[in-house]
Design a protein around this motif. Structure first.
Motif, PDB file in Angstrom:
ATOM      1  N   CYS A   1       5.761 -39.560 -16.180  1.00 33.03           N
ATOM      2  CA  CYS A   1       6.677 -38.413 -16.297  1.00 33.03           C
ATOM      3  C   CYS A   1       8.090 -38.779 -15.861  1.00 33.03           C
ATOM      4  CB  CYS A   1       6.180 -37.258 -15.440  1.00 33.03           C
ATOM      5  SG  CYS A   1       4.658 -36.530 -16.030  1.00 33.03           S
ATOM      6  N   GLY A   2       8.290 -40.032 -15.482  1.00 32.70           N
ATOM      7  CA  GLY A   2       9.617 -40.455 -15.046  1.00 32.70           C
ATOM      8  C   GLY A   2       9.899 -40.188 -13.585  1.00 32.70           C
ATOM      9  N   LEU A   3       8.873 -39.818 -12.822  1.00 33.30           N
ATOM     10  CA  LEU A   3       9.049 -39.586 -11.396  1.00 33.30           C
ATOM     11  C   LEU A   3       8.932 -40.906 -10.649  1.00 33.30           C
ATOM     12  CD1 LEU A   3       8.125 -36.765 -12.600  1.00 33.30           C
ATOM     13  CD2 LEU A   3       7.341 -36.254 -10.322  1.00 33.30           C
ATOM     14  N   THR A   4       9.587 -40.986  -9.505  1.00 39.24           N
ATOM     15  CA  THR A   4       9.569 -42.176  -8.671  1.00 39.24           C
ATOM     16  C   THR A   4       9.082 -41.797  -7.282  1.00 39.24           C
ATOM     17  OG1 THR A   4      11.470 -43.038  -9.883  1.00 39.24           O
ATOM     18  CG2 THR A   4      10.993 -44.056  -7.771  1.00 39.24           C
ATOM     19  N   ALA A   5       8.239 -42.626  -6.706  1.00 41.31           N
ATOM     20  CA  ALA A   5       7.752 -42.374  -5.350  1.00 41.31           C
ATOM     21  C   ALA A   5       8.915 -42.454  -4.369  1.00 41.31           C
ATOM     22  CB  ALA A   5       6.672 -43.387  -4.981  1.00 41.31           C
ATOM     23  N   THR A   6       8.909 -41.547  -3.390  1.00 43.06           N
ATOM     24  CA  THR A   6       9.920 -41.557  -2.339  1.00 43.06           C
ATOM     25  C   THR A   6       9.243 -41.944  -1.024  1.00 43.06           C
ATOM     26  OG1 THR A   6       9.600 -39.262  -1.624  1.00 43.06           O
ATOM     27  CG2 THR A   6      11.084 -39.639  -3.521  1.00 43.06           C
ATOM     28  N   ARG A   7      10.030 -41.983   0.036  1.00 46.11           N
ATOM     29  CA  ARG A   7       9.474 -42.273   1.360  1.00 46.11           C
ATOM     30  C   ARG A   7       8.993 -41.012   2.059  1.00 46.11           C
ATOM     31  NH1 ARG A   7      14.144 -45.416   4.078  1.00 46.11           N
ATOM     32  NH2 ARG A   7      15.353 -44.557   2.371  1.00 46.11           N
ATOM     33  N   HIS A   8       9.156 -39.858   1.409  1.00 47.38           N
ATOM     34  CA  HIS A   8       8.784 -38.586   2.015  1.00 47.38           C
ATOM     35  C   HIS A   8       7.296 -38.311   1.814  1.00 47.38           C
ATOM     36  CE1 HIS A   8      13.014 -37.669   2.595  1.00 47.38           C
ATOM     37  NE2 HIS A   8      13.208 -38.078   1.358  1.00 47.38           N
ATOM     38  N   HIS A   9       6.672 -37.791   2.866  1.00 49.33           N
ATOM     39  CA  HIS A   9       5.251 -37.438   2.834  1.00 49.33           C
ATOM     40  C   HIS A   9       5.079 -35.983   3.255  1.00 49.33           C
ATOM     41  CE1 HIS A   9       4.980 -41.795   2.892  1.00 49.33           C
ATOM     42  NE2 HIS A   9       3.732 -41.678   2.483  1.00 49.33           N
ATOM     43  N   ARG A  10       4.081 -35.326   2.665  1.00 52.80           N
ATOM     44  CA  ARG A  10       3.718 -33.964   3.063  1.00 52.80           C
ATOM     45  C   ARG A  10       2.199 -33.850   2.965  1.00 52.80           C
ATOM     46  NH1 ARG A  10       5.530 -29.111  -0.590  1.00 52.80           N
ATOM     47  NH2 ARG A  10       3.522 -29.476  -1.558  1.00 52.80           N
ATOM     48  N   ASP A  11       1.583 -33.448   4.032  1.00 50.47           N
ATOM     49  CA  ASP A  11       0.130 -33.274   4.073  1.00 50.47           C
ATOM     50  C   ASP A  11      -0.609 -34.508   3.571  1.00 50.47           C
ATOM     51  OD1 ASP A  11       0.473 -30.666   5.046  1.00 50.47           O
ATOM     52  OD2 ASP A  11       0.604 -29.844   3.019  1.00 50.47           O
ATOM     53  N   GLY A  12      -0.133 -35.687   3.952  1.00 54.10           N
ATOM     54  CA  GLY A  12      -0.789 -36.934   3.577  1.00 54.10           C
ATOM     55  C   GLY A  12      -0.512 -37.398   2.160  1.00 54.10           C
ATOM     56  N   GLU A  13       0.386 -36.718   1.458  1.00 50.95           N
ATOM     57  CA  GLU A  13       0.701 -37.109   0.082  1.00 50.95           C
ATOM     58  C   GLU A  13       2.145 -37.599  -0.010  1.00 50.95           C
ATOM     59  OE1 GLU A  13      -2.186 -34.376  -2.619  1.00 50.95           O
ATOM     60  OE2 GLU A  13      -0.308 -33.434  -2.000  1.00 50.95           O
ATOM     61  N   VAL A  14       2.380 -38.486  -0.950  1.00 49.34           N
ATOM     62  CA  VAL A  14       3.708 -39.026  -1.200  1.00 49.34           C
ATOM     63  C   VAL A  14       4.438 -38.103  -2.171  1.00 49.34           C
ATOM     64  CG1 VAL A  14       5.004 -40.979  -2.175  1.00 49.34           C
ATOM     65  CG2 VAL A  14       2.890 -41.387  -0.871  1.00 49.34           C
ATOM     66  N   ARG A  15       5.699 -37.796  -1.874  1.00 49.84           N
ATOM     67  CA  ARG A  15       6.504 -36.996  -2.802  1.00 49.84           C
ATOM     68  C   ARG A  15       7.108 -37.923  -3.848  1.00 49.84           C
ATOM     69  NH1 ARG A  15      10.835 -33.695  -0.070  1.00 49.84           N
ATOM     70  NH2 ARG A  15      12.210 -35.455  -0.408  1.00 49.84           N
ATOM     71  N   TRP A  16       6.894 -37.574  -5.097  1.00 50.86           N
ATOM     72  CA  TRP A  16       7.484 -38.258  -6.238  1.00 50.86           C
ATOM     73  C   TRP A  16       8.553 -37.324  -6.794  1.00 50.86           C
ATOM     74  CZ3 TRP A  16       5.405 -42.658  -9.082  1.00 50.86           C
ATOM     75  CH2 TRP A  16       4.353 -43.310  -8.407  1.00 50.86           C
TER      76      TRP A  16
END
Length: 171
Positions: free
Chosen positions: A151-166
């Motif tokens: 989808c063109g999303l890129t992983a970031t260094r941000h996490h929420r509830d054990g998940e990586v924000r893309w």
């Protein structure tokens, strides 16, 4: 920039139809979502048809927060008319963003349907336009990470509830 709220519309891809969620989809979707393996990374358990029907009624009614718009679709495989999963976008027009999520039933995984459906959703949102697309993916869920990347999303260094924000910033 403030964007108007919109409701989901039908979206067609090469192999799939994304249909706006309806309460009547619950019985078939309960079968699609019945495999406990689908919840390995997200938690939870499969819902019986009555509970899924009640959940879909809440989703179709819309967010109780007027600043948030819920857009939900079932994914139908065009070749045989069966429902195979869902995609959703939680839009926050005032923040000019949408959070994406997807699930494809176990028997239909590995054929690119999740990426095809999620890309169609991302393209629809971009055309509205929505400024930023976001998804949260468990770091060990490689298939979901591949869909986010498609989808063109890129992983970031941000996490929420054990998940990586893309994320994918808008135009």
């Amino acid at each position: 920039m403030r964007r108007p709220a919109v409701r989901p519309v039908g979206i067609a891809t090469r192999r799939l139809d994304l249909l706006p969620l309806a309460v009547g989809h619950a019985a078939e979707m309960a079968l699609v979502l019945a495999d406990p393996a689908l919840y390995a990374f997200t938690g939870g358990t499969p819902l019986p048809p009555d509970a899924l029907r009640a959940r879909y009624a809440r989703l179709v009614a819309g967010s109780p927060d007027p600043a948030v718009v819920w857009c939900n679709w079932v994914v139908r495989l065009r070749r045989d008319g069966r429902l195979i999963g869902t995609v959703q976008a939680t839009r926050t027009p005032a923040r000019d963003r949408a959070e994406l999520a997807w699930v494809v039933g176990t028997p239909w995984q590995g054929h690119g349907y999740g990426a095809e459906a999620a890309r169609a959703l991302a393209d629809w949102l971009t055309a509205l336009p929505v400024g930023r697309l976001v998804a949260h993916v468990h770091p060990d869920h490689h298939a979901s990470a591949a869909i986010a990347a498609a989808c063109g999303l890129t992983a970031t260094r941000h996490h929420r509830d054990g998940e990586v924000r893309w994320e994918r910033p808008g135009p």
